[in-house]
Design a protein around this motif. Structure first.
Motif, short mmCIF file in Angstrom:
data_model
loop_
_atom_site.label_atom_id
_atom_site.label_comp_id
_atom_site.label_asym_id
_atom_site.label_seq_id
_atom_site.Cartn_x
_atom_site.Cartn_y
_atom_site.Cartn_z
N CYS A 61 -15.55 -0.88 -2.09
CA CYS A 61 -15.43 -2.01 -1.50
C CYS A 61 -15.38 -1.97 0.04
N ILE A 62 -15.44 -3.11 0.73
CA ILE A 62 -15.64 -3.48 2.06
C ILE A 62 -14.49 -4.06 2.37
N PHE A 63 -13.63 -3.84 3.10
CA PHE A 63 -12.53 -4.72 3.63
C PHE A 63 -12.68 -4.76 5.20
N GLU A 64 -13.17 -6.32 5.53
CA GLU A 64 -13.62 -6.40 7.08
C GLU A 64 -12.92 -7.75 7.46
N VAL A 65 -12.39 -7.68 8.69
CA VAL A 65 -12.19 -8.69 9.76
C VAL A 65 -13.04 -8.57 11.11
N ASN A 66 -13.95 -9.71 11.16
CA ASN A 66 -14.83 -9.55 12.13
C ASN A 66 -14.47 -10.73 13.13
N SER A 67 -15.30 -10.78 14.19
CA SER A 67 -15.17 -11.79 15.26
C SER A 67 -15.47 -13.22 14.81
N ASN A 68 -15.60 -13.24 13.59
CA ASN A 68 -15.74 -14.87 13.03
C ASN A 68 -14.66 -15.09 12.24
N TYR A 69 -13.49 -14.31 12.33
CA TYR A 69 -12.19 -14.83 11.67
C TYR A 69 -11.54 -15.99 12.36
N VAL A 70 -11.36 -17.09 11.49
CA VAL A 70 -10.72 -18.25 12.31
C VAL A 70 -9.45 -18.54 12.31
N GLY A 71 -8.70 -17.35 11.45
CA GLY A 71 -7.19 -17.83 11.52
C GLY A 71 -7.01 -18.72 10.72
N PRO A 72 -5.68 -19.37 10.78
CA PRO A 72 -4.82 -19.38 11.85
C PRO A 72 -3.67 -18.40 11.84
N GLU A 73 -3.66 -17.80 10.72
CA GLU A 73 -2.59 -16.63 10.36
C GLU A 73 -3.08 -15.48 11.21
N GLU A 74 -2.28 -14.66 11.66
CA GLU A 74 -2.40 -13.20 12.30
C GLU A 74 -2.91 -12.25 11.35
N PHE A 75 -3.85 -11.66 11.63
CA PHE A 75 -4.00 -10.31 10.86
C PHE A 75 -3.59 -9.42 11.27
N PHE A 76 -2.87 -8.61 10.26
CA PHE A 76 -1.94 -7.62 10.43
C PHE A 76 -2.46 -6.15 9.48
N THR A 77 -2.82 -6.57 8.41
CA THR A 77 -3.48 -5.24 7.52
C THR A 77 -4.20 -5.95 6.35
N HIS A 78 -5.17 -5.09 6.03
CA HIS A 78 -5.95 -5.38 4.80
C HIS A 78 -5.31 -5.07 3.59
N ALA A 79 -4.54 -4.37 3.48
CA ALA A 79 -3.72 -3.89 2.05
C ALA A 79 -2.37 -3.62 2.41
N ASN A 80 -1.48 -4.56 1.68
CA ASN A 80 -0.05 -4.17 1.95
C ASN A 80 0.44 -3.73 0.60
N LEU A 81 0.97 -2.60 0.49
CA LEU A 81 1.58 -1.81 -0.68
C LEU A 81 3.00 -1.70 -0.40
N TYR A 82 3.99 -2.48 -1.33
CA TYR A 82 5.37 -2.41 -1.17
C TYR A 82 5.78 -1.98 -2.50
N GLU A 83 6.56 -0.75 -2.46
CA GLU A 83 7.10 -0.23 -3.65
C GLU A 83 6.53 -0.11 -4.88
N VAL A 84 5.09 0.31 -4.71
CA VAL A 84 4.31 0.41 -5.99
C VAL A 84 3.83 1.96 -5.77
N ARG A 85 3.23 2.36 -6.96
CA ARG A 85 2.48 3.59 -6.74
C ARG A 85 1.41 3.71 -7.47
N GLY A 86 0.50 4.69 -7.04
CA GLY A 86 -0.91 5.04 -7.66
C GLY A 86 -1.98 3.90 -7.48
N VAL A 87 -1.88 3.01 -6.64
CA VAL A 87 -3.02 2.24 -6.15
C VAL A 87 -4.02 3.41 -5.53
N SER A 88 -5.55 3.08 -5.97
CA SER A 88 -6.39 3.81 -5.49
C SER A 88 -7.56 3.24 -4.79
N PHE A 89 -7.93 3.72 -3.70
CA PHE A 89 -9.24 3.24 -2.90
C PHE A 89 -10.06 4.34 -2.80
#
Length: 213
Positions: A61-89
């Motif tokens: 898979c491709i996770f991409e934020v490029n110069s065409n990103y128009v917001g308005p939300e601020e980009f912080f992370t492609h993948a946020n994992l909170y108290e789970v286990r075993g997710v594979s990339f």
């Protein structure tokens, strides 16, 4: 992988994503896992609690934020994992280009008390060291911290691994704080963005159990 608009959203966590050859382009946050433990009591021993990994994976898979990103939300992370286990990339590319909506400290994968793995894909051939040859690496390019594993308070108990991955122009490749059971193997680190502090390919603080080879 949850219904954040439900009356009780935290009762809806545990969704599964099986993504192959997919593209996540210009999202404020492409993947968000909220707390969920895949556990059950053993059918032959009702007192034995069995905990399994999350079944979710992302392959080629491709996770991409490029110069065409128009917001308005601020980009912080492609993948946020909170108290789970075993997710594979597996053999995934994490890419960030400069744009006005980037957080000052953007992250590729942000894991809070979460277990996960980042790996390449492999050929069927074995090299001289008895290791399968790498077909495709995972990659991270142009982040403040490419992979973060952290937790408040006591040291985390969910393990994470990074294998066959190439890090380019990140201020930190792997950043672990209060994280346990870290495995980092067969990866390449080209450190960049040395603007406001010392950079590092791998930074581990209060991370007592780790293997780096």
């Amino acid at each position: 992988v949850w219904n954040k608009d439900a009356d009780n959203p935290y009762s809806t966590t545990g969704g599964i994503v099986l993504a192959n050859d997919s593209k996540f382009i210009n999202n404020a946050k492409a993947v968000n896992f909220e707390p969920y433990e895949n556990q059950y009591y053993h059918p032959n021993n009702p007192e034995e609690l069995v905990v399994n990994d999350n079944a979710s994976y992302f392959k080629n898979c491709i996770f991409e934020v490029n110069s065409n990103y128009v917001g308005p939300e601020e980009f912080f992370t492609h993948a946020n994992l909170y108290e789970v286990r075993g997710v594979s990339f597996i053999a995934c590319d994490f890419i960030l280009e400069d744009n006005p909506y980037n957080n000052m400290y953007p992250v590729g994968i942000y894991a809070y008390n979460a277990g996960f793995s980042v790996n390449g894909s492999y050929n069927n051939t074995i090299n001289i060291d008895g290791i399968p040859s790498i077909k495709k690496h995972s990659t991270f390019d142009n982040f403040y911290k490419a992979v973060v594993s952290t937790k408040d308070g006591s040291v985390g108990t969910r393990s994470f691994s990074v294998k066959a991955t190439i890090f380019t122009n990140n201020q930190y490749g792997v950043y672990a704080f209060n994280s346990g059971f870290a495995t980092i193997l067969n990866s390449e680190f080209e450190v960049g963005q040395n603007e406001d502090c010392c950079s590092a390919g791998i930074y581990a603080e209060s991370t007592p159990y780790f293997v780096i080879e």
